[in-house]
Scaffold this motif. Structure first.
Motif, PDB file in Angstrom:
ATOM      1  N   MET A 190     -30.402  17.231  25.734  1.00  0.00           N
ATOM      2  CA  MET A 190     -30.330  18.118  24.581  1.00  0.00           C
ATOM      3  C   MET A 190     -29.597  17.429  23.434  1.00  0.00           C
ATOM      4  N   ALA A 191     -28.527  16.763  23.756  1.00  0.00           N
ATOM      5  CA  ALA A 191     -27.770  16.046  22.732  1.00  0.00           C
ATOM      6  C   ALA A 191     -28.619  14.941  22.118  1.00  0.00           C
ATOM      7  N   TYR A 192     -29.399  14.259  22.970  1.00  0.00           N
ATOM      8  CA  TYR A 192     -30.236  13.171  22.468  1.00  0.00           C
ATOM      9  C   TYR A 192     -31.284  13.712  21.500  1.00  0.00           C
ATOM     10  N   ALA A 193     -31.920  14.852  21.846  1.00  0.00           N
ATOM     11  CA  ALA A 193     -32.962  15.410  20.983  1.00  0.00           C
ATOM     12  C   ALA A 193     -32.395  15.846  19.640  1.00  0.00           C
ATOM     13  N   ILE A 194     -31.241  16.497  19.659  1.00  0.00           N
ATOM     14  CA  ILE A 194     -30.654  16.983  18.412  1.00  0.00           C
ATOM     15  C   ILE A 194     -30.178  15.819  17.546  1.00  0.00           C
ATOM     16  N   ASN A 195     -29.543  14.835  18.156  1.00  0.00           N
ATOM     17  CA  ASN A 195     -29.069  13.670  17.383  1.00  0.00           C
ATOM     18  C   ASN A 195     -30.240  12.909  16.775  1.00  0.00           C
ATOM     19  N   LYS A 196     -31.362  12.849  17.548  1.00  0.00           N
ATOM     20  CA  LYS A 196     -32.536  12.140  17.027  1.00  0.00           C
ATOM     21  C   LYS A 196     -33.084  12.829  15.780  1.00  0.00           C
ATOM     22  N   ILE A 197     -33.130  14.160  15.779  1.00  0.00           N
ATOM     23  CA  ILE A 197     -33.628  14.897  14.613  1.00  0.00           C
ATOM     24  C   ILE A 197     -32.662  14.757  13.428  1.00  0.00           C
ATOM     25  N   ASN A 198     -31.379  14.824  13.741  1.00  0.00           N
ATOM     26  CA  ASN A 198     -30.398  14.712  12.648  1.00  0.00           C
ATOM     27  C   ASN A 198     -30.465  13.360  11.971  1.00  0.00           C
ATOM     28  N   ARG A 199     -30.853  12.321  12.723  1.00  0.00           N
ATOM     29  CA  ARG A 199     -30.975  10.991  12.110  1.00  0.00           C
ATOM     30  C   ARG A 199     -32.257  10.855  11.291  1.00  0.00           C
ATOM     31  N   ASP A 200     -33.236  11.746  11.562  1.00  0.00           N
ATOM     32  CA  ASP A 200     -34.480  11.711  10.800  1.00  0.00           C
ATOM     33  C   ASP A 200     -34.341  12.643   9.597  1.00  0.00           C
ATOM     34  N   LEU A 201     -33.943  12.078   8.453  1.00  0.00           N
ATOM     35  CA  LEU A 201     -33.641  12.886   7.277  1.00  0.00           C
ATOM     36  C   LEU A 201     -34.879  13.563   6.700  1.00  0.00           C
ATOM     37  N   ALA A 202     -36.060  13.064   7.035  1.00  0.00           N
ATOM     38  CA  ALA A 202     -37.292  13.642   6.468  1.00  0.00           C
ATOM     39  C   ALA A 202     -37.797  14.826   7.282  1.00  0.00           C
ATOM     40  N   PHE A 203     -37.360  14.959   8.528  1.00  0.00           N
ATOM     41  CA  PHE A 203     -37.905  16.014   9.373  1.00  0.00           C
ATOM     42  C   PHE A 203     -37.368  17.383   8.965  1.00  0.00           C
ATOM     43  N   LEU A 204     -36.041  17.507   8.892  1.00  0.00           N
ATOM     44  CA  LEU A 204     -35.398  18.727   8.390  1.00  0.00           C
ATOM     45  C   LEU A 204     -34.427  18.316   7.282  1.00  0.00           C
ATOM     46  N   PRO A 205     -34.927  18.114   6.079  1.00  0.00           N
ATOM     47  CA  PRO A 205     -34.052  17.636   4.992  1.00  0.00           C
ATOM     48  C   PRO A 205     -32.943  18.648   4.675  1.00  0.00           C
ATOM     49  N   ASN A 206     -31.794  18.093   4.377  1.00  0.00           N
ATOM     50  CA  ASN A 206     -30.636  18.898   4.001  1.00  0.00           C
ATOM     51  C   ASN A 206     -30.198  19.867   5.090  1.00  0.00           C
ATOM     52  N   THR A 207     -30.522  19.542   6.323  1.00  0.00           N
ATOM     53  CA  THR A 207     -30.181  20.428   7.439  1.00  0.00           C
ATOM     54  C   THR A 207     -29.614  19.602   8.584  1.00  0.00           C
ATOM     55  N   THR A 208     -28.506  20.071   9.097  1.00  0.00           N
ATOM     56  CA  THR A 208     -27.897  19.407  10.247  1.00  0.00           C
ATOM     57  C   THR A 208     -27.837  20.404  11.407  1.00  0.00           C
ATOM     58  N   LEU A 209     -28.325  19.964  12.549  1.00  0.00           N
ATOM     59  CA  LEU A 209     -28.334  20.822  13.727  1.00  0.00           C
ATOM     60  C   LEU A 209     -27.128  20.509  14.603  1.00  0.00           C
ATOM     61  N   GLY A 210     -26.625  21.527  15.201  1.00  0.00           N
ATOM     62  CA  GLY A 210     -25.527  21.341  16.150  1.00  0.00           C
ATOM     63  C   GLY A 210     -25.782  22.190  17.388  1.00  0.00           C
ATOM     64  N   PHE A 211     -24.920  22.100  18.359  1.00  0.00           N
ATOM     65  CA  PHE A 211     -25.091  22.882  19.573  1.00  0.00           C
ATOM     66  C   PHE A 211     -23.737  23.208  20.171  1.00  0.00           C
ATOM     67  N   VAL A 212     -23.724  24.291  20.891  1.00  0.00           N
ATOM     68  CA  VAL A 212     -22.548  24.732  21.641  1.00  0.00           C
ATOM     69  C   VAL A 212     -22.980  24.923  23.089  1.00  0.00           C
ATOM     70  N   ILE A 213     -22.195  24.408  24.014  1.00  0.00           N
ATOM     71  CA  ILE A 213     -22.521  24.538  25.435  1.00  0.00           C
ATOM     72  C   ILE A 213     -21.573  25.540  26.073  1.00  0.00           C
ATOM     73  N   TYR A 214     -22.169  26.463  26.795  1.00  0.00           N
ATOM     74  CA  TYR A 214     -21.378  27.479  27.492  1.00  0.00           C
ATOM     75  C   TYR A 214     -21.780  27.474  28.962  1.00  0.00           C
ATOM     76  N   ASP A 215     -20.805  27.309  29.830  1.00  0.00           N
ATOM     77  CA  ASP A 215     -21.072  27.249  31.277  1.00  0.00           C
ATOM     78  C   ASP A 215     -21.029  28.663  31.849  1.00  0.00           C
ATOM     79  N   THR A 216     -22.193  29.119  32.359  1.00  0.00           N
ATOM     80  CA  THR A 216     -22.273  30.464  32.939  1.00  0.00           C
ATOM     81  C   THR A 216     -21.781  30.508  34.377  1.00  0.00           C
ATOM     82  N   CYS A 217     -21.646  29.351  35.003  1.00  0.00           N
ATOM     83  CA  CYS A 217     -21.231  29.280  36.408  1.00  0.00           C
ATOM     84  C   CYS A 217     -22.156  30.096  37.313  1.00  0.00           C
ATOM     85  N   LEU A 218     -23.450  30.173  36.898  1.00  0.00           N
ATOM     86  CA  LEU A 218     -24.461  30.938  37.645  1.00  0.00           C
ATOM     87  C   LEU A 218     -24.063  32.402  37.817  1.00  0.00           C
TER      88      LEU A 218
END
Length: 793
Positions: A1-29
């Motif tokens: 997930m981190a790899y996919a988001i970082n890859k998009i953030n490095r591609d300035l033409a895909f989502l211009p002027n937009t930075t994606l982030g993520f938050v991970i929450y452990d549900t512990c099942l």
């Protein structure tokens, strides 16, 4: 997930002027913790406040997860209320297909109903009909296994047992499952489980030294590394199952090899990852909990950060658990492409009210949900990603076979695919040449409750709930089955009969009294021999026609009788050979008329003997009866009545040929149907009546004083004639087919031979061997004394 988001953030033409982030929450099942986490994400506050709306709702675009179907169901209800898109990468429960209850749920892994159909097709592909079923006691296992069981039963496969593995470990339940597996004699076990729960059963079975079982794995454990150690090789070596379709993520393995704790101070997972790869511990993370999780001891080496990931490159290449990375990557990519489509909206041509577009910096959850439903793109390796109306992706699974190498370790080998995009009947493909079973051969291990019923047998269900347990019973007489495991036997066509094994129909044997068979040859030779003898006697009589012995008792009647006997013998040949329409029509009338003709001649000869004796008495008026009128009237009158009987028979109910298929099993008897049994027996009765009259007249005249009293020999001939035909009746009625015909031929020949022998042979004896007795004086009794003197000398 981190790899996919970082890859998009490095591609300035895909989502211009937009930075994606993520938050991970452990549900512990835990469903409770999962709901708390969702409320925290939606509200942006530490405390969970239901129905609280964040001031910046676009902060949360979508939720990726959960892996557990049970937990996903809990949070999908909540997210669905607020229309937040949820994309799971491992929740496969079919319950989540219900868009009325879970309107914002999507997934990038196929649902269990599709996998269940595929597993059932895999069982059918190998011809297994007797299987066991294990499942988790959760939504994944119970629901999935029920679908598998339904599909199997629909296809005629029997499920010997269906056991549930408890979520909370229970040695009692596990031992009960082990006993069920051991006692069932099932060779194929479908395990619709996840690895953490199945491992308890596998270890217990391994302790019992169970071998020879074929395990069919669901994607929940088919590619896990928990069962790869050599200790399970004997038990699990024949495993075959479904796994997530394997696709590489370009650049992802290089990304993993560049991961380093020093570059990821804020990523708490990198150091844990480092510890597991190198078997070391970071001092800051050294705790009892960490030790338990990683399986390390207090004496484990410490991590320095100078370890090299490059030396583990081959391990990453073969690591089966990396398959799940592809569906996670697609889950993130689906959300990203939905955001891109939303960003590409042209004002005035938008999908919402008044053709408006959503504002990427301030959009509502339901607006992104609209684009999620219509997202469609090609992944980096060219595979199409989309969702159907139930939020499911195109279903495609790899089929893998666990194969034990020379070192004893298990390796996962791809041997086929299951693709729902393929046409019906072609969705499942298995490369049989790539399969390898425990015995190191290509032969599929069998699994059935009962041995297959061979052709010629039918299945009869045993007492019990399973239709796959049956006995094999040979088809009844006259029926056959030509397939394995046939449930029924079928009768052959009317002109065919089952072979000895009752596995196919063959032409019935055709039976009739043939000229080629021994019985037919014997009768034919006897007929020709008797006919020849009769012709010879006729020649002898014509040669000595002027001698007293031939002139006595009406020479013309003797010639006629001999000729009729020749025809009588030859007429019996109409009964030999294949029955034809003409022979059937004329043979019985011919026999009846000729025999009555013969008996009439015999009767006429007997009457003439009586008349001749009486005519020699002084003053007898019977001298006038010695002319040809009496024989002519007698013969023509008696014969005409038989001709009338036979003509009436032929006109009203003519005999015909028929194929009798019921008289003898497996045989077609070609025979003549007399049409009217009454006419046949009436004809014989008249013939018998006439023979009785001839016998009585001859018997009365047997003691008339004469040197050669023909009445005495006629009496013997009629006695033989009647004996033959009286014995013919029970013999004829007690035989069938060609033997009935042979009986009638024998009756004709033997009775004709009796007439020939007793009436003409004594005369031939005198003509050929005792010519001195062939004198008028002897016949009148005057030469009797001298004849005696000659014989004594």
């Amino acid at each position: 997930m981190a790899y996919a988001i970082n890859k998009i953030n490095r591609d300035l033409a895909f989502l211009p002027n937009t930075t994606l982030g993520f938050v991970i929450y452990d549900t512990c099942l835990s469903s409770r913790k999962a709901i708390e986490g969702i409320l925290w994400m939606m509200t942006g506050r530490e405390s969970s406040i239901p129905n609280y709306q964040s001031e910046n709702p676009s902060t949360l675009a979508a939720v990726i997860g959960e892996s557990s179907s049970t937990v996903s169901i809990s949070i999908a209800r909540l997210l669905g209320l607020h229309r937040y898109p949820q994309v799971s990468y491992f929740s496969t429960s079919p319950l989540l297909n219900n868009k009325d209850q879970y309107p914002s749920f999507f997934r990038t892994i196929p649902s269990d109903d599709i996998q269940a159909r595929g597993l059932a097709q895999l069982v059918l592909h190998f011809g297994w009909t007797w299987v066991g079923l294990l499942a988790n006691e959760d939504d994944y296992g119970l629901l999935g296994s029920q679908i598998v069981k339904k599909e199997l039963l629909k296809a005629g496969v029997c499920v010997a047992f269906h056991e549930s593995i408890p979520i909370a470990p229970s040695s009692t339940k596990v031992n009960a499952i082990v006993e069920t597996v051991v006692n069932s004699h099932v060779n194929v076990i479908i395990a619709f489980c996840t690895a953490p729960y199945l491992i308890f059963v596998v270890r217990a079975l391994n302790g019992r030294n169970i071998t020879g079982k074929v395990w069919i794995a669901s994607e929940g454990w088919s590619s896990t590394s928990r069962f790869s150690p050599m200790e399970f090789a004997k038990l699990m070596g024949d495993t075959i199952g479904f796994t997530v379709h394997d696709r590489t993520i370009p650049g992802f393995k290089d990304f993993l090899l560049k991961v380093h704790p020093s570059d990821s101070n804020n990523d708490i997972f990198v150091k844990r990852f480092w510890e597991q790869v190198f078997g070391c511990q970071w001092p800051v993370l050294k705790s009892n909990l960490t030790t338990i999780i990683n399986g390390l001891t207090e004496d484990s080496t410490q991590c320095t950060g100078h370890e090299k990931l490059e030396q583990f490159k081959d391990k990453y290449q073969d690591e089966p658990d990396l398959r799940i990375c592809y569906v996670i990557y697609n889950a993130v990519s689906a959300v990203i492409h939905a955001l891109k489509n939303m960003l590409s909206c042209v004002p005035g041509h938008g999908p919402f009210t008044h053709d408006t577009c959503a504002n990427l910096s301030n959009f509502r959850p339901w607006q992104l949900l609209h684009y999620m439903k219509h997202v469609q793109f090609r992944s980096t390796n060219g595979e199409e990603v989309s969702f159907d109306s139930n939020g499911r992706p195109p279903a495609r699974y790899d089929i893998i076979n666990w194969q034990r190498g020379l070192d004893g370790a298990i390796r996962l080998i791809k041997v086929g695919i299951f693709d729902t995009k393929a046409p019906n009947g072609q969705q499942l493909y298995v490369n049989s040449s790539a399969l390898l079973w425990t015995k190191q051969d290509r032969k599929v291990p069998p699994s059935f409750c009962s041995e297959s019923c061979l052709p010629g047998f039918r299945k009869v269900a045993q007492m019990g709930p399973h239709v796959c347990c049956f006995d094999c019973i040979q088809c009844s007489e006259g029926e056959m089955s030509e397939e394995l495991d046939s449930s029924n036997c079928w009768p052959c066509p009317i002109d065919q009969w089952p072979n000895d094994g009752r596995s196919k129909c063959v032409a019935k044997t055709i039976e009739f009294l043939s000229f080629q068979e021994p019985l037919g040859v014997t009768l034919t030779v006897a007929v020709l021999l008797c006919s020849s003898i009769t012709v010879i006697i006729l020649w002898v009589f014509t040669k000595y026609q002027d001698t007293p012995i031939v002139k006595a008792n009406n020479r013309a009647l003797s010639y006629l009788l001999l000729g009729l006997l020749v025809v009588s013998f030859l007429s019996s040949l109409l009964f030999v050979g294949e029955p034809q329409s003409m022979t059937c029509l004329i043979r019985q009338p011919t026999f009846g008329i000729i025999f009555v003709f013969c008996i009439s001649c015999v009767l006429a000869k007997t009457i003439m003997v009586v008349i001749a004796f009486n005519a020699t008495m002084p003053g007898s008026s019977m001298r006038n009866c010695l002319g040809p009128q009496i024989p002519l009237v007698t013969v023509s009158g008696c014969t005409s009545l038989q001709v009338i009987i036979c003509a009436t028979w032929i006109l009203l109910c003519p005999p015909f040929t028929e194929k009798n298929m019921k008289l003898k099993t497996g045989t077609i008897i070609l025979q003549c149907n007399e049409c009217s049994e009454t006419a046949f027996w009436f004809m014989l009765a008249y013939m018998g009546l006439l023979a009785c009259v001839s016998f009585l007249v001859a018997y009365v005249a047997r003691k008339l004083p004469d040197s050669f009293n023909e009445a005495k020999w006629i009496t013997f001939s009629m006695l033989v004639f009647l004996s033959v035909w009286l014995s013919f009746i029970p013999g004829y009625l007690s035989t069938q087919g060609k033997y009935m015909v042979a009986m009638e031929v024998f009756g004709i020949v033997s009775s004709s031979a009796g007439l020939l022998t007793f009436i003409f042979v004594p005369k031939c004896y005198i003509l050929l061997l005792r010519p001195n007795l062939n004198t008028r004086e002897y016949l009148l009794g005057k030469g009797r004394a001298s004849a005696k003197n000659d014989m004594s000398s």
